[in-house]
Design an enzyme around this catalytic site. Structure first.
Site, PDB file in Angstrom:
ATOM      1  N   ARG A   1      84.925  55.539  47.988  1.00 17.99           N
ATOM      2  CA  ARG A   1      83.617  54.907  48.204  1.00 17.99           C
ATOM      3  C   ARG A   1      82.437  55.864  48.016  1.00 17.99           C
ATOM      4  NH1 ARG A   1      86.535  52.375  52.422  1.00 17.99           N
ATOM      5  NH2 ARG A   1      87.191  50.306  51.734  1.00 17.99           N
TER       6      ARG A   1
ATOM      7  N   GLU B   1      66.279  60.989  22.005  1.00 16.61           N
ATOM      8  CA  GLU B   1      65.802  60.845  23.391  1.00 16.61           C
ATOM      9  C   GLU B   1      64.532  61.669  23.619  1.00 16.61           C
ATOM     10  OE1 GLU B   1      67.176  58.515  24.954  1.00 16.61           O
ATOM     11  OE2 GLU B   1      69.373  58.580  24.951  1.00 16.61           O
TER      12      GLU B   1
ATOM     13  N   HIS C   1      65.902  51.274  23.358  1.00 16.85           N
ATOM     14  CA  HIS C   1      67.279  51.093  23.819  1.00 16.85           C
ATOM     15  C   HIS C   1      67.754  49.646  23.822  1.00 16.85           C
ATOM     16  CE1 HIS C   1      67.158  55.288  24.727  1.00 16.85           C
ATOM     17  NE2 HIS C   1      68.349  55.293  25.281  1.00 16.85           N
TER      18      HIS C   1
ATOM     19  N   LYS D   1      71.879  57.304  36.984  1.00 15.51           N
ATOM     20  CA  LYS D   1      72.512  56.105  36.406  1.00 15.51           C
ATOM     21  C   LYS D   1      73.886  56.493  35.910  1.00 15.51           C
ATOM     22  CE  LYS D   1      68.849  53.061  34.779  1.00 15.51           C
ATOM     23  NZ  LYS D   1      68.300  52.373  33.596  1.00 15.51           N
TER      24      LYS D   1
ATOM     25  N   GLU E   1      64.717  51.154  39.163  1.00 16.58           N
ATOM     26  CA  GLU E   1      64.172  50.327  38.075  1.00 16.58           C
ATOM     27  C   GLU E   1      63.673  48.983  38.615  1.00 16.58           C
ATOM     28  OE1 GLU E   1      66.396  50.977  34.451  1.00 16.58           O
ATOM     29  OE2 GLU E   1      65.608  49.131  33.591  1.00 16.58           O
TER      30      GLU E   1
ATOM     31  N   ARG F   1      60.496  52.750  35.511  1.00 20.51           N
ATOM     32  CA  ARG F   1      61.697  53.364  34.936  1.00 20.51           C
ATOM     33  C   ARG F   1      62.138  52.644  33.663  1.00 20.51           C
ATOM     34  NH1 ARG F   1      67.058  55.990  37.857  1.00 20.51           N
ATOM     35  NH2 ARG F   1      67.925  56.704  35.868  1.00 20.51           N
TER      36      ARG F   1
ATOM     37  N   HIS G   1      71.043  49.755  22.021  1.00 20.90           N
ATOM     38  CA  HIS G   1      72.321  49.452  22.691  1.00 20.90           C
ATOM     39  C   HIS G   1      73.053  48.317  21.987  1.00 20.90           C
ATOM     40  CE1 HIS G   1      71.335  51.289  26.918  1.00 20.90           C
ATOM     41  NE2 HIS G   1      71.857  52.173  26.091  1.00 20.90           N
TER      42      HIS G   1
ATOM     43  N   ASN H   1      63.662  52.801  28.647  1.00 21.48           N
ATOM     44  CA  ASN H   1      64.493  51.994  27.752  1.00 21.48           C
ATOM     45  C   ASN H   1      63.852  51.817  26.382  1.00 21.48           C
ATOM     46  OD1 ASN H   1      66.425  51.600  29.737  1.00 21.48           O
ATOM     47  ND2 ASN H   1      65.356  49.815  30.558  1.00 21.48           N
TER      48      ASN H   1
ATOM     49  N   HIS I   1      75.232  57.989  20.263  1.00 15.24           N
ATOM     50  CA  HIS I   1      74.212  57.235  21.005  1.00 15.24           C
ATOM     51  C   HIS I   1      72.818  57.415  20.394  1.00 15.24           C
ATOM     52  CE1 HIS I   1      72.075  55.474  24.355  1.00 15.24           C
ATOM     53  NE2 HIS I   1      71.390  56.591  24.507  1.00 15.24           N
TER      54      HIS I   1
ATOM     55  N   LYS J   1      61.307  62.821  32.741  1.00 13.63           N
ATOM     56  CA  LYS J   1      62.302  61.901  33.292  1.00 13.63           C
ATOM     57  C   LYS J   1      62.256  61.905  34.819  1.00 13.63           C
ATOM     58  CE  LYS J   1      66.488  59.643  33.227  1.00 13.63           C
ATOM     59  NZ  LYS J   1      67.765  59.394  32.588  1.00 13.63           N
TER      60      LYS J   1
HETATM   61  N1  LIG Z   1      72.808  57.850  32.403  1.00 10.89           N
HETATM   62  C1  LIG Z   1      71.740  57.893  31.651  1.00 10.89           C
HETATM   63  O1  LIG Z   1      70.622  57.817  32.146  1.00 10.89           O
HETATM   64  C2  LIG Z   1      71.902  58.074  30.173  1.00 10.89           C
HETATM   65  C3  LIG Z   1      70.806  58.472  29.394  1.00 10.89           C
HETATM   66  C4  LIG Z   1      71.002  58.722  28.037  1.00 10.89           C
HETATM   67  C5  LIG Z   1      72.258  58.575  27.476  1.00 10.89           C
HETATM   68  N2  LIG Z   1      73.291  58.172  28.255  1.00 10.89           N
HETATM   69  C6  LIG Z   1      74.647  58.026  27.701  1.00 10.89           C
HETATM   70  O2  LIG Z   1      75.057  59.270  27.172  1.00 10.89           O
HETATM   71  C7  LIG Z   1      76.034  59.052  26.181  1.00 10.89           C
HETATM   72  C8  LIG Z   1      75.734  59.903  24.991  1.00 10.89           C
HETATM   73  O3  LIG Z   1      75.778  61.267  25.360  1.00 10.89           O
HETATM   74  P1  LIG Z   1      76.024  62.406  24.264  1.00 10.89           P
HETATM   75  O4  LIG Z   1      75.204  62.081  23.112  1.00 10.89           O
HETATM   76  O5  LIG Z   1      75.871  63.703  24.946  1.00 10.89           O
HETATM   77  O6  LIG Z   1      77.522  62.106  23.809  1.00 10.89           O
HETATM   78  P2  LIG Z   1      78.901  62.835  24.121  1.00 10.89           P
HETATM   79  O7  LIG Z   1      79.036  63.108  25.559  1.00 10.89           O
HETATM   80  O8  LIG Z   1      79.936  62.046  23.454  1.00 10.89           O
HETATM   81  O9  LIG Z   1      78.727  64.219  23.369  1.00 10.89           O
HETATM   82  C9  LIG Z   1      78.616  64.236  21.954  1.00 10.89           C
HETATM   83  C10 LIG Z   1      79.696  65.123  21.344  1.00 10.89           C
HETATM   84  O10 LIG Z   1      79.350  66.482  21.555  1.00 10.89           O
HETATM   85  C11 LIG Z   1      80.450  67.177  22.136  1.00 10.89           C
HETATM   86  N3  LIG Z   1      79.868  68.232  22.952  1.00 10.89           N
HETATM   87  C12 LIG Z   1      79.138  68.092  24.089  1.00 10.89           C
HETATM   88  N4  LIG Z   1      78.687  69.288  24.484  1.00 10.89           N
HETATM   89  C13 LIG Z   1      79.142  70.202  23.604  1.00 10.89           C
HETATM   90  C14 LIG Z   1      78.982  71.610  23.472  1.00 10.89           C
HETATM   91  N5  LIG Z   1      78.206  72.306  24.311  1.00 10.89           N
HETATM   92  N6  LIG Z   1      79.611  72.232  22.449  1.00 10.89           N
HETATM   93  C15 LIG Z   1      80.341  71.519  21.549  1.00 10.89           C
HETATM   94  N7  LIG Z   1      80.513  70.195  21.620  1.00 10.89           N
HETATM   95  C16 LIG Z   1      79.907  69.550  22.633  1.00 10.89           C
HETATM   96  C17 LIG Z   1      81.235  66.145  22.872  1.00 10.89           C
HETATM   97  O11 LIG Z   1      82.574  66.530  23.026  1.00 10.89           O
HETATM   98  C18 LIG Z   1      81.092  64.949  21.940  1.00 10.89           C
HETATM   99  O12 LIG Z   1      82.042  65.043  20.909  1.00 10.89           O
HETATM  100  C19 LIG Z   1      75.995  57.572  25.859  1.00 10.89           C
HETATM  101  O13 LIG Z   1      77.107  56.941  26.432  1.00 10.89           O
HETATM  102  C20 LIG Z   1      74.732  57.093  26.519  1.00 10.89           C
HETATM  103  O14 LIG Z   1      74.803  55.743  26.913  1.00 10.89           O
HETATM  104  C21 LIG Z   1      73.138  57.929  29.581  1.00 10.89           C
HETATM  105 ZN   LIG Z   2      69.636  56.854  25.599  1.00 11.06          ZN
END
Ligand SMILES: NC(=O)c1ccc[n+]([C@@H]2O[C@H](COP(=O)([O-])OP(=O)(O)OC[C@H]3O[C@@H](n4cnc5c(N)ncnc54)[C@H](O)[C@@H]3O)[C@@H](O)[C@H]2O)c1
Ligand SMILES: [Zn+2]
Length: 359
Positions: free
Chosen positions: A122, A186, A243, A144, A231, A236, A247, A240, A260, A221
């Site tokens: 939990r 972003e 997005h 989030k 939100e 907040r 999305h 988006n 992404h 942010k």
């Molecule tokens: N929670 C939130 O507020 C929020 C905001 C923006 C994005 N997101 C989410 O984040 C995700 C996208 O994140 P991302 O773009 O980082 O994708 P990801 O986590 O898949 O990373 C991208 C790639 O880079 C590699 N990688 C990461 N760090 C590395 C490093 N230092 N050296 C070598 N390789 C590395 C990973 O293994 C992966 O293959 C999506 O699911 C999106 O919805 C969430």
């Molecule tokens: Zn995003």
């Protein structure tokens, strides 16, 4: 030099540390947070090879008891079955409610590990160690957490704020070019909604000194999250920008086809075209945004094979779609944005079709 940004959320306030080489002192940083010693370092198959062993060793020598749990790299791992599997591994390792989670990786790991932390016994504390640009400028901050379903992105999740965020810019050196570039979608989003100077500065990015750029994004942010954690007020929701359609494109294309940020690039272009039509965004400002996205080799056209109908139907499943009206973020000019419910589905359809127009 370490930059510190405070996310002010009353009892849930925490610090985001941004600097070079911070992973080397993570043990000491965590000791100040009065966390239990058993912990799960949740990471992905790429990041594990680079950083997990070192981190595990270092934390163990600081008195923590870390186990490493690795998921396959990529968006497909942000799923309910994967979250369940991680929880099972934590249970098998003997972790109970007196434990915590460390999310070591990009946004996928951050969202998944945060979700696991939110539901495990939990809820247990967690620490974000973002290693991608997306994660450092955006996803590691704000609490989030969640996973995707077939029907859409992030439809299952929870607000769960981390205890601490440590962004070591040294880790960005191993980020492949495509993953480095996607993060700038972003950054460009933050600049469009809040900061014209940041936008102008992106013409030349100093890769040897990324900490100030990351810190500025975290400030943007953090301020928005502090003003509207859940939100509720609409503030907040400005995050988006790009997005809603982005999305839907990620869902329609199938998780893993686009990174992404690449899908968000297309979403930003569609949002700018709607902004020209409805919010008075000038054509030259719109062109500047497209130029900036192109500079980071982000897609500006929708590839053939992704159907417009699939995008529109994913859009209707979106959380931002309330009783048939979509909450949409528009920009009247680079540096500011507002939320509206006055965008029609037909206008959205036209903007999505335009992404294909020049093929
Ligand atoms: N929670 C939130 O507020 C929020 C905001 C923006 C994005 N997101 C989410 O984040 C995700 C996208 O994140 P991302 O773009 O980082 O994708 P990801 O986590 O898949 O990373 C991208 C790639 O880079 C590699 N990688 C990461 N760090 C590395 C490093 N230092 N050296 C070598 N390789 C590395 C990973 O293994 C992966 O293959 C999506 O699911 C999106 O919805 C969430
Ligand atoms: Zn995003």
């Amino acid at each position: 030099m370490t930059h510190t940004v405070e996310v002010r959320l009353g009892a849930r306030s925490y610090r985001v540390l941004i600097g070079s080489g911070l992973l080397g002192s993570l043990g000491d940083l965590l000791k100040n947070e009065s966390l239990p010693s058993p912990c799960a370092i949740i990471t992905d198959s790429n990041v594990a090879l680079l950083y997990a062993g070192k981190l595990q060793h270092q934390l163990a020598s600081s008195g923590f008891k870390p186990v490493v749990i690795t998921v396959p790299a990529g968006e497909k791992s942000k799923s309910l079955p994967q979250a369940g599997d991680v929880c099972d591994q934590m249970i098998a390792a003997g972790l109970d409610r007196r434990s915590f989670v460390i999310a070591l990786g990009g946004g996928v790991v951050g969202d998944l590990a945060g979700f696991v932390a939110a539901i495990y016994y939990r809820g247990v504390p967690y620490v974000q160690i973002p290693t991608s640009i997306v994660a450092q400028v955006d996803s590691a901050v704000g609490g989030k957490t969640g996973v995707n379903t077939r029907g859409g992105k992030n439809l299952l999740g929870s607000f769960h704020q981390p205890r601490l965020v440590v962004a070591d810019v040294e880790t960005l050196r191993t980020l492949p070019e495509r993953e480095f570039n996607e993060g700038f979608a972003e950054v460009i989003k933050h600049a469009i909604i809040r900061d014209r100077n940041l936008f102008d500065s992106l013409v030349s990015v100093d890769r040897e000194n990324l900490a100030p750029l990351i810190a500025r994004n975290v400030e943007i942010k953090a301020a928005i999250v502090a003003a509207d954690e859940y939100e509720a007020s609409g503030e907040r929701a400005l995050l988006n920008f790009g997005h809603t359609i982005g999305h839907a494109i990620e869902t329609a294309a199938g998780y893993g086809r686009f990174l992404h940020g690449e899908a968000i690039s297309l979403g930003i272009i569609a949002a700018c075209s709607l902004s020209m039509r409805i919010a008075g965004l000038a054509k030259n400002e719109n062109d500047l945004v497209i130029q900036r996205l192109e500079q980071f080799k982000l897609p500006t056209l929708l590839p053939a094979g992704i159907s417009i109908e699939a995008i529109l139907s994913a859009l209707k499943a979106d959380k931002k779609f309330l009783e048939g009206r979509i909450r949409f973020v528009l920009t009247p000019g680079i540096g500011s944005a507002f939320l509206t419910e006055d965008v029609t589905l037909n206008e959205i359809r036209a903007a999505v079709e335009e992404l294909r127009a020049c093929e």
